[in-house]
Design a protein around this motif. Sequence first.
Motif, PDB file in Angstrom:
ATOM      1  N   GLN A 114       6.960  10.945  42.412  1.00  0.00           N
ATOM      2  CA  GLN A 114       5.393  10.785  41.783  1.00  0.00           C
ATOM      3  C   GLN A 114       5.493  10.847  40.049  1.00  0.00           C
ATOM      4  N   ILE A 115       5.403   9.787  39.450  1.00  0.00           N
ATOM      5  CA  ILE A 115       5.178   9.824  37.952  1.00  0.00           C
ATOM      6  C   ILE A 115       3.760   9.959  37.313  1.00  0.00           C
ATOM      7  N   ASN A 116       3.659  10.698  36.377  1.00  0.00           N
ATOM      8  CA  ASN A 116       2.345  10.908  35.711  1.00  0.00           C
ATOM      9  C   ASN A 116       2.555  10.544  34.211  1.00  0.00           C
ATOM     10  N   VAL A 117       1.743   9.899  33.482  1.00  0.00           N
ATOM     11  CA  VAL A 117       1.640   9.818  32.002  1.00  0.00           C
ATOM     12  C   VAL A 117       0.369   9.989  31.535  1.00  0.00           C
ATOM     13  N   THR A 118       0.214  10.731  30.633  1.00  0.00           N
ATOM     14  CA  THR A 118      -0.943  10.952  29.885  1.00  0.00           C
ATOM     15  C   THR A 118      -0.554  10.348  28.424  1.00  0.00           C
ATOM     16  N   ILE A 154      -5.017   3.311  26.041  1.00  0.00           N
ATOM     17  CA  ILE A 154      -3.800   2.603  26.824  1.00  0.00           C
ATOM     18  C   ILE A 154      -4.193   2.676  28.176  1.00  0.00           C
ATOM     19  N   VAL A 155      -4.025   1.664  28.912  1.00  0.00           N
ATOM     20  CA  VAL A 155      -4.218   1.688  30.386  1.00  0.00           C
ATOM     21  C   VAL A 155      -3.353   1.190  31.107  1.00  0.00           C
ATOM     22  N   ASP A 156      -2.746  -0.004  30.799  1.00  0.00           N
ATOM     23  CA  ASP A 156      -1.638  -0.685  31.459  1.00  0.00           C
ATOM     24  C   ASP A 156      -0.254  -0.154  30.888  1.00  0.00           C
ATOM     25  N   ILE A 157       0.569   0.461  31.847  1.00  0.00           N
ATOM     26  CA  ILE A 157       1.824   1.180  31.848  1.00  0.00           C
ATOM     27  C   ILE A 157       2.823   0.745  33.066  1.00  0.00           C
ATOM     28  N   ASP A 158       3.891   0.253  32.587  1.00  0.00           N
ATOM     29  CA  ASP A 158       4.892  -0.199  33.730  1.00  0.00           C
ATOM     30  C   ASP A 158       6.197   0.767  33.799  1.00  0.00           C
ATOM     31  N   ALA A 159       6.535   0.878  34.919  1.00  0.00           N
ATOM     32  CA  ALA A 159       7.949   1.675  35.016  1.00  0.00           C
ATOM     33  C   ALA A 159       8.942   0.607  35.475  1.00  0.00           C
ATOM     34  N   TRP A 160       9.998   0.854  34.768  1.00  0.00           N
ATOM     35  CA  TRP A 160      11.258   0.116  35.352  1.00  0.00           C
ATOM     36  C   TRP A 160      12.485   0.912  35.445  1.00  0.00           C
ATOM     37  N   ILE A 161      12.916   0.498  36.657  1.00  0.00           N
ATOM     38  CA  ILE A 161      14.232   1.282  37.237  1.00  0.00           C
ATOM     39  C   ILE A 161      15.306   0.444  37.066  1.00  0.00           C
ATOM     40  N   ASP A 162      16.343   0.723  36.479  1.00  0.00           N
ATOM     41  CA  ASP A 162      17.714   0.227  36.196  1.00  0.00           C
ATOM     42  C   ASP A 162      17.551  -1.194  35.605  1.00  0.00           C
ATOM     43  N   PRO A 193       8.506  -4.646  37.041  1.00  0.00           N
ATOM     44  CA  PRO A 193       8.104  -3.224  37.079  1.00  0.00           C
ATOM     45  C   PRO A 193       7.407  -2.799  38.145  1.00  0.00           C
ATOM     46  N   VAL A 194       7.260  -1.565  38.429  1.00  0.00           N
ATOM     47  CA  VAL A 194       6.307  -0.721  39.058  1.00  0.00           C
ATOM     48  C   VAL A 194       5.184  -0.604  38.143  1.00  0.00           C
ATOM     49  N   PRO A 195       4.083  -1.094  38.262  1.00  0.00           N
ATOM     50  CA  PRO A 195       2.699  -0.952  37.560  1.00  0.00           C
ATOM     51  C   PRO A 195       2.128   0.530  37.911  1.00  0.00           C
ATOM     52  N   LEU A 196       1.880   1.261  37.108  1.00  0.00           N
ATOM     53  CA  LEU A 196       1.054   2.648  37.263  1.00  0.00           C
ATOM     54  C   LEU A 196      -0.097   2.338  37.323  1.00  0.00           C
ATOM     55  N   VAL A 197      -0.953   3.214  37.884  1.00  0.00           N
ATOM     56  CA  VAL A 197      -2.321   3.013  38.314  1.00  0.00           C
ATOM     57  C   VAL A 197      -3.051   4.006  37.383  1.00  0.00           C
ATOM     58  N   PHE A 198      -4.056   3.204  36.507  1.00  0.00           N
ATOM     59  CA  PHE A 198      -4.801   4.496  35.481  1.00  0.00           C
ATOM     60  C   PHE A 198      -5.817   5.149  36.407  1.00  0.00           C
ATOM     61  N   ASN A 199      -5.887   6.512  36.314  1.00  0.00           N
ATOM     62  CA  ASN A 199      -6.772   7.225  36.812  1.00  0.00           C
ATOM     63  C   ASN A 199      -7.331   8.257  35.992  1.00  0.00           C
ATOM     64  N   GLY A 200      -8.477   7.752  35.342  1.00  0.00           N
ATOM     65  CA  GLY A 200      -9.281   8.888  34.366  1.00  0.00           C
ATOM     66  C   GLY A 200      -8.429   8.734  33.111  1.00  0.00           C
ATOM     67  N   ASN A 201      -7.789   9.895  32.865  1.00  0.00           N
ATOM     68  CA  ASN A 201      -7.191  10.029  31.684  1.00  0.00           C
ATOM     69  C   ASN A 201      -5.459  10.174  31.799  1.00  0.00           C
ATOM     70  N   GLN A 202      -5.250   9.800  32.995  1.00  0.00           N
ATOM     71  CA  GLN A 202      -3.780   9.528  33.256  1.00  0.00           C
ATOM     72  C   GLN A 202      -3.465   8.364  34.170  1.00  0.00           C
ATOM     73  N   SER A 203      -2.195   7.836  33.804  1.00  0.00           N
ATOM     74  CA  SER A 203      -1.566   6.795  34.738  1.00  0.00           C
ATOM     75  C   SER A 203      -0.524   7.442  35.593  1.00  0.00           C
ATOM     76  N   GLU A 204      -0.770   6.965  37.124  1.00  0.00           N
ATOM     77  CA  GLU A 204       0.192   7.554  38.019  1.00  0.00           C
ATOM     78  C   GLU A 204       0.823   6.371  38.635  1.00  0.00           C
ATOM     79  N   GLY A 205       2.220   6.690  39.282  1.00  0.00           N
ATOM     80  CA  GLY A 205       2.708   5.888  40.237  1.00  0.00           C
ATOM     81  C   GLY A 205       3.750   6.303  40.872  1.00  0.00           C
TER      82      GLY A 205
END
Length: 442
Positions: free
Chosen positions: A70-74, A79-87, A92-104
């Motif tokens: 589980q990844i968490n980004v403040t 800034i709402v839309d954040i993507d995670a990239w593996i290798d 990407p895996v798009p993170l979900v914006f949840n309040g003041n954090q993005s999670e995925g």
Amino acid sequence: MRLRSPSFLLLTALSLLVAPACGPDAETPPTIAPVRPEPPAENDPAFTVTGVPRYVLAGDGLTVPTKAFQINVTAPKDIVDIDAWIDGAAEPVPLVFNGNQSEGEIGTLDLPIGNHSFMLSVRGSKDAFFRAEFVKGHALYMVISTDWDFSDVDDRVLDHHTELHTAHPELKITHLIGPYTFTDPAIPQQRRDDLVSWAQGMRSTYGDEIGLHIHPYCNFVEAAGVACKTSPSVADPAGDPTGYTVRLGAYSREEWKTLFGKANEIWEQVGFGKPTSFRAGAWTLETHVAQALVDTGFLVDSSANNWKLMEEWIGYDIYEFNKTQWAPIGDTSQPYRPTEDSIVAGGKGPELGLLEVPDNGCMVDYWAVEEMENIFDANWSGGALTAPTQVSTGFHPATTQYYSPNEFERLDAFFTYVDQFLASKHEGPVIYINMTDATNVW
């Protein structure tokens, strides 16, 4: 003047480009497509990232693989839309914006064993704001055991077990208890009962194992109806009238079937249940003794010894025996199945049906902390383990004469070093197990 991060400035510019017009004819802003970013020169301190592992598990017959982390980004404001990239993934895996954090949740089940890269980017940015690496590999199993060489143990030493468990919550200990506790006439029944309650408490509270350790003391041998032998002794060429230092090989396979049968009987009587793990006194296991272990229902032995650590015994039979019997065993020796023609790995005959877990860290009596850390490092250098691996060590619960406070301090220091790399925290491959658990892996 406070400078904004490059990612924040890029997002601001993109927002202006796609800002909706005012009025009833306003159009929905275009969706920003993910763009695979370039790695950053350095991670952007404007973003706080947590949850990135150092190590995830491949899994085996005992341990399940790590399915995801589980990844968490403040992020900076807006800034709402954040993507995670593996290798080198194209998507990407798009993170979900949840309040003041993005999670995925980042899946790892299908990743191959080896090194992997992980990047985070603001959607649409050509540069990532965060990059890290993690490893996927097999577990490093820690097998910690105690050899009960004597009929009784000081309460201070018993208390040290609890102190170690408290300081190292994931620690498991395989208590290889001697049956002479229950046949030595010098031990009162109340003391025997106390030791039984203590061992059962260790098992129920911490998940420890109760196995068997035997030096062929005459009081135990004769209680089993076998004539006691006093030689060959690993410490005294003239022989040992107590039987304590006599090699286990002095007794035949049939005699050991009787002796192991007696130990099984005692274990059932006191409420321990059938023991399945064993280590020979002075590591003096021989093939016919191993055969008797199989005959009487044992599953795992840990007598194969890293004899090079025992330089204190040079000049004594115990050193020469171990040097000869366990010649191939060293710092990185791994579990194997002995055969009817070889107690060490590589035999050609049928397997005995017994797993041998080498005591590649010997016992705390014989190592300094740095020496044991080096053995650990030799088995795992920080990369991906391509196969399950084990490190074994332990100590001798005894009287004050044979177990010093310094031994406790060395154990505590070594476990502190090991605990930096716990698999449960995704910091490394380390998992503490009981000795019989190893049969589910190898």
